[in-house]
Design a protein around this motif. Sequence first.
Motif, mmCIF file in Angstrom:
data_model
loop_
_atom_site.group_PDB
_atom_site.id
_atom_site.type_symbol
_atom_site.label_atom_id
_atom_site.label_comp_id
_atom_site.label_asym_id
_atom_site.label_seq_id
_atom_site.Cartn_x
_atom_site.Cartn_y
_atom_site.Cartn_z
ATOM 1 N N PHE A 122 0.670 -0.975 0.058
ATOM 2 C CA PHE A 122 -0.115 0.191 -0.131
ATOM 3 C C PHE A 122 0.881 1.125 0.027
ATOM 4 C CE2 PHE A 122 -3.186 -3.151 1.348
ATOM 5 C CZ PHE A 122 -4.254 -2.732 0.660
ATOM 6 N N PRO A 123 0.268 2.509 -0.825
ATOM 7 C CA PRO A 123 1.463 3.498 -1.021
ATOM 8 C C PRO A 123 1.830 4.082 0.441
ATOM 9 C CG PRO A 123 -0.726 3.660 -2.225
ATOM 10 C CD PRO A 123 -0.875 2.524 -1.502
ATOM 11 N N GLU A 124 1.182 3.924 1.472
ATOM 12 C CA GLU A 124 1.709 4.587 2.500
ATOM 13 C C GLU A 124 2.743 3.637 3.658
ATOM 14 O OE1 GLU A 124 -2.038 2.512 4.437
ATOM 15 O OE2 GLU A 124 -1.176 3.427 2.655
ATOM 16 N N VAL A 125 3.130 2.643 3.199
ATOM 17 C CA VAL A 125 3.798 1.759 3.814
ATOM 18 C C VAL A 125 5.272 2.202 4.332
ATOM 19 C CG1 VAL A 125 4.753 -0.658 4.161
ATOM 20 C CG2 VAL A 125 2.305 -0.306 3.574
ATOM 21 N N GLU A 127 6.422 5.116 4.310
ATOM 22 C CA GLU A 127 6.375 6.218 5.344
ATOM 23 C C GLU A 127 5.870 5.734 6.647
ATOM 24 O OE1 GLU A 127 6.563 10.197 6.710
ATOM 25 O OE2 GLU A 127 7.579 9.134 5.135
ATOM 26 N N PHE A 128 5.131 5.008 6.791
ATOM 27 C CA PHE A 128 4.734 4.135 8.059
ATOM 28 C C PHE A 128 6.000 3.640 8.696
ATOM 29 C CE2 PHE A 128 3.536 0.830 10.534
ATOM 30 C CZ PHE A 128 2.714 1.181 11.518
ATOM 31 N N ARG A 131 8.246 6.156 10.051
ATOM 32 C CA ARG A 131 7.839 7.116 11.224
ATOM 33 C C ARG A 131 7.690 6.162 12.370
ATOM 34 N NH1 ARG A 131 2.723 10.776 9.053
ATOM 35 N NH2 ARG A 131 2.723 11.109 11.205
ATOM 36 N N ARG A 220 -9.555 -1.391 5.016
ATOM 37 C CA ARG A 220 -9.341 -1.541 3.354
ATOM 38 C C ARG A 220 -10.598 -1.457 2.636
ATOM 39 N NH1 ARG A 220 -4.514 0.820 3.362
ATOM 40 N NH2 ARG A 220 -3.054 -0.221 4.317
ATOM 41 N N SER A 237 -6.068 4.195 6.662
ATOM 42 C CA SER A 237 -4.755 4.050 6.241
ATOM 43 C C SER A 237 -3.733 3.660 7.381
ATOM 44 C CB SER A 237 -4.183 5.216 5.374
ATOM 45 O OG SER A 237 -3.679 6.042 6.053
ATOM 46 N N LEU A 239 -0.824 5.220 8.061
ATOM 47 C CA LEU A 239 -0.595 6.797 8.778
ATOM 48 C C LEU A 239 -1.830 7.256 9.532
ATOM 49 C CD1 LEU A 239 1.189 8.123 5.616
ATOM 50 C CD2 LEU A 239 2.259 7.100 7.540
ATOM 51 N N GLU A 240 -2.835 6.946 9.467
ATOM 52 C CA GLU A 240 -3.707 7.490 10.305
ATOM 53 C C GLU A 240 -3.550 7.197 11.810
ATOM 54 O OE1 GLU A 240 -7.924 7.502 9.197
ATOM 55 O OE2 GLU A 240 -7.258 7.638 7.172
#
Length: 242
Positions: A122-125, A127-128, A131, A220, A237, A239-240
């Motif tokens: 998934f696109p946010e992985v 960055e997750f 962080r 999802r 997501s 990141l949320e």
Amino acid sequence: MRLLLLDLDDTLLQDLPVSRRVLEELGRELGLLGFFRAVKEEAEALFKESPIYSWAKRIGHSALEALWARYSTFGLERAAEWAWPFREEVFRRALRRLGGPEEKARALAQAFFEARRVFPLFPEVPEFFRRTEGVPRALLTNGVPDLQREKLQGAGLWEAFDLFLISGEVGLGKPEPGVFRMALAAFQVRPEEAWMLGDNPEKDILGANRVGIHAVWVDRKERPPHPEARPDRVVLSLLEAL
């Protein structure tokens, strides 16, 4: 938070959407609509008659995964022998149901087996993970060892975790409390110090609830809520969740 527990399929890795896309593309080539649904339903029905069904149910191995698992793990020779006749029959039944050419069943089973081997995150992985760097991470995933390891390799996730608990290797699958307790024991962490993030309300959220681990449902939009699952948070997501 002293420990982060994460699911793999449809939490980090796009799994069901890829199966849907590949099967629908194969169906379109034959002018057939609804091929994904037909294959999925026929696979689930026939899977219940298989000699590996009770084992697969215990470790959380699905009928769709049985269409592309290699079963190359030592001890799974019986499953490997069973798999190709099962796959061919599933596709034959799906073609019959939709009025397609049944003689193409074997070729379609082979085409899915080959085309399904893509592993998009998934696109946010990324960055997750960036962080949450510094927090110990354990992967809790249900499935056949060789298939889950192939997914991890294909998605480049080997370096992202401090511990891997694959149900087919440890003999326990989510939502069994034991697999969650294994992760806690490995890091000497109390339940209230850990968070579980997953897309499956029954396997991930209910399992965490039973042990007293904080639970975040990463919705999802592929699964309905579970009546007994009680997520501490519901997010769209990863990141949320931060």
